[in-house]
Design a protein around this motif. Structure first.
Motif, PDB file in Angstrom:
ATOM      1  N   GLU A  75       1.039   8.896   2.000  1.00 18.25           N
ATOM      2  CA  GLU A  75       1.477   7.496   2.044  1.00 18.25           C
ATOM      3  C   GLU A  75       1.752   6.906   0.662  1.00 18.25           C
ATOM      4  OE1 GLU A  75      -1.215   5.220   4.424  1.00 18.25           O
ATOM      5  OE2 GLU A  75      -0.836   6.428   6.196  1.00 18.25           O
ATOM      6  N   GLY A  76       1.198   7.503  -0.389  1.00 17.40           N
ATOM      7  CA  GLY A  76       1.467   7.005  -1.733  1.00 17.40           C
ATOM      8  C   GLY A  76       2.944   7.059  -2.082  1.00 17.40           C
ATOM      9  N   ALA A  77       3.653   8.035  -1.529  1.00 22.75           N
ATOM     10  CA  ALA A  77       5.084   8.176  -1.802  1.00 22.75           C
ATOM     11  C   ALA A  77       5.897   7.028  -1.213  1.00 22.75           C
ATOM     12  CB  ALA A  77       5.587   9.515  -1.265  1.00 22.75           C
ATOM     13  N   THR A  78       5.329   6.299  -0.265  1.00 27.35           N
ATOM     14  CA  THR A  78       6.034   5.187   0.377  1.00 27.35           C
ATOM     15  C   THR A  78       6.488   4.146  -0.640  1.00 27.35           C
ATOM     16  OG1 THR A  78       4.711   5.509   2.353  1.00 27.35           O
ATOM     17  CG2 THR A  78       5.812   3.391   2.135  1.00 27.35           C
ATOM     18  N   TRP A  79       5.682   3.910  -1.667  1.00 24.10           N
ATOM     19  CA  TRP A  79       5.977   2.846  -2.629  1.00 24.10           C
ATOM     20  C   TRP A  79       6.722   3.330  -3.861  1.00 24.10           C
ATOM     21  CZ3 TRP A  79       1.407   3.061   0.153  1.00 24.10           C
ATOM     22  CH2 TRP A  79       1.293   2.065   1.123  1.00 24.10           C
ATOM     23  N   LEU A  80       7.109   4.599  -3.883  1.00 21.85           N
ATOM     24  CA  LEU A  80       7.881   5.089  -5.027  1.00 21.85           C
ATOM     25  C   LEU A  80       9.210   4.356  -5.160  1.00 21.85           C
ATOM     26  CD1 LEU A  80       7.189   8.909  -4.798  1.00 21.85           C
ATOM     27  CD2 LEU A  80       6.343   7.314  -6.530  1.00 21.85           C
ATOM     28  N   LYS A  81       9.759   3.894  -4.052  1.00 26.34           N
ATOM     29  CA  LYS A  81      11.043   3.193  -4.109  1.00 26.34           C
ATOM     30  C   LYS A  81      10.945   1.873  -4.867  1.00 26.34           C
ATOM     31  CE  LYS A  81      10.471   1.399   0.566  1.00 26.34           C
ATOM     32  NZ  LYS A  81       9.447   2.215   1.168  1.00 26.34           N
ATOM     33  N   ASP A  82       9.722   1.388  -5.150  1.00 26.67           N
ATOM     34  CA  ASP A  82       9.569   0.184  -5.969  1.00 26.67           C
ATOM     35  C   ASP A  82       9.968   0.425  -7.421  1.00 26.67           C
ATOM     36  OD1 ASP A  82       8.768  -1.219  -3.762  1.00 26.67           O
ATOM     37  OD2 ASP A  82       6.626  -1.142  -4.245  1.00 26.67           O
ATOM     38  N   MET A  83      10.010   1.691  -7.829  1.00 23.59           N
ATOM     39  CA  MET A  83      10.578   2.033  -9.137  1.00 23.59           C
ATOM     40  C   MET A  83      12.073   2.204  -8.895  1.00 23.59           C
ATOM     41  SD  MET A  83       7.689   4.492 -10.825  1.00 23.59           S
ATOM     42  CE  MET A  83       7.636   5.685  -9.483  1.00 23.59           C
ATOM     43  N   ARG A  84      12.747   1.088  -8.777  1.00 23.16           N
ATOM     44  CA  ARG A  84      14.111   1.037  -8.248  1.00 23.16           C
ATOM     45  C   ARG A  84      15.129   1.866  -9.004  1.00 23.16           C
ATOM     46  NH1 ARG A  84      14.312  -5.168  -8.210  1.00 23.16           N
ATOM     47  NH2 ARG A  84      12.111  -5.346  -7.790  1.00 23.16           N
ATOM     48  N   GLN A  85      15.125   1.798 -10.315  1.00 23.99           N
ATOM     49  CA  GLN A  85      16.158   2.531 -11.061  1.00 23.99           C
ATOM     50  C   GLN A  85      15.972   4.033 -10.926  1.00 23.99           C
ATOM     51  OE1 GLN A  85      17.345   1.082 -14.887  1.00 23.99           O
ATOM     52  NE2 GLN A  85      16.702  -0.989 -14.359  1.00 23.99           N
ATOM     53  N   TRP A  86      14.725   4.501 -11.100  1.00 21.56           N
ATOM     54  CA  TRP A  86      14.479   5.934 -10.933  1.00 21.56           C
ATOM     55  C   TRP A  86      14.776   6.358  -9.495  1.00 21.56           C
ATOM     56  CZ3 TRP A  86      10.591   8.002  -7.730  1.00 21.56           C
ATOM     57  CH2 TRP A  86      10.542   9.396  -7.730  1.00 21.56           C
ATOM     58  N   TRP A  87      14.344   5.555  -8.536  1.00 20.67           N
ATOM     59  CA  TRP A  87      14.530   5.899  -7.125  1.00 20.67           C
ATOM     60  C   TRP A  87      16.012   6.086  -6.799  1.00 20.67           C
ATOM     61  CZ3 TRP A  87      11.657   7.802  -3.452  1.00 20.67           C
ATOM     62  CH2 TRP A  87      12.114   7.760  -2.139  1.00 20.67           C
TER      63      TRP A  87
END
Length: 176
Positions: A75-87
């Motif tokens: 579930e930690g990967a769920t919030w990776l998209k908050d690093m918008r530019q890298w995502w």
């Protein structure tokens, strides 16, 4: 005559060709400071480090992603998209956790990561940015970019930058 045959004999016996050690010794060292913030609710930031072209159009290689790797069911990967530019540039196309790239979040303080020439294989000679993005739950988001050249040249000076909120001092140094 005998000394000239030794490398050939060594390669024939071991299967390893004699190559200059300097090519394998090159490295990129990144120092990242995560500042200690005085806030009511503090969460360690998720941080991504990647190499991109100087015009910021595309990520060339993701070096590290620090996030909560121990949450159940990934579930930690769920919030990776908050690093918008890298995502947008690299994250959404990755399968995580990625061996040698994924790691746990870091506490406030200075952290260093060293990347060898083998880890940077395929990186064409030229100018690049090392981009560092941090995003924190109940906090902010910040991206800092530091230019560098690859492959390293003797006498190259470290480059540095400083974040304004989620990131502190950043330095990038290369050695041949």
């Amino acid at each position: 005559m005998r000394a000239m045959k030794t490398p050939t004999l060594f390669a024939a016996v071991t299967g390893v060709a004699a190559v200059p050690a300097a090519a394998d010794a090159a490295e990129l060292t990144v120092s990242v400071e995560i500042p200690r913030l005085s806030v009511a609710e503090y969460h360690r930031p998720y941080v991504a480090l990647w190499i991109e072209r100087p015009d910021e159009t595309a990520a060339v290689k993701t070096l590290a992603v620090w996030y909560d790797t121990k949450l159940a069911k990934g579930e930690g990967a769920t919030w990776l998209k908050d690093m918008r530019q890298w995502w947008r540039k690299a994250g959404r196309s990755m399968t995580l956790p990625a061996d040698g790239v994924s790691g746990p979040t870091k506490a406030p303080g200075k952290h260093q990561a060293v990347f060898t020439a083998a880890q940077l294989s395929g990186l064409a000679p030229g100018q690049y940015n090392l981009a560092i993005e941090a995003a924190r739950e109940v906090g902010g988001r910040e991206v800092v970019r530091v230019p560098f050249s690859w492959p390293p040249k003797a006498g190259a000076r470290p480059a540095s930058a400083k974040g304004a909120s989620e990131l502190g001092a950043i330095s990038v140094s290369t050695k041949p």
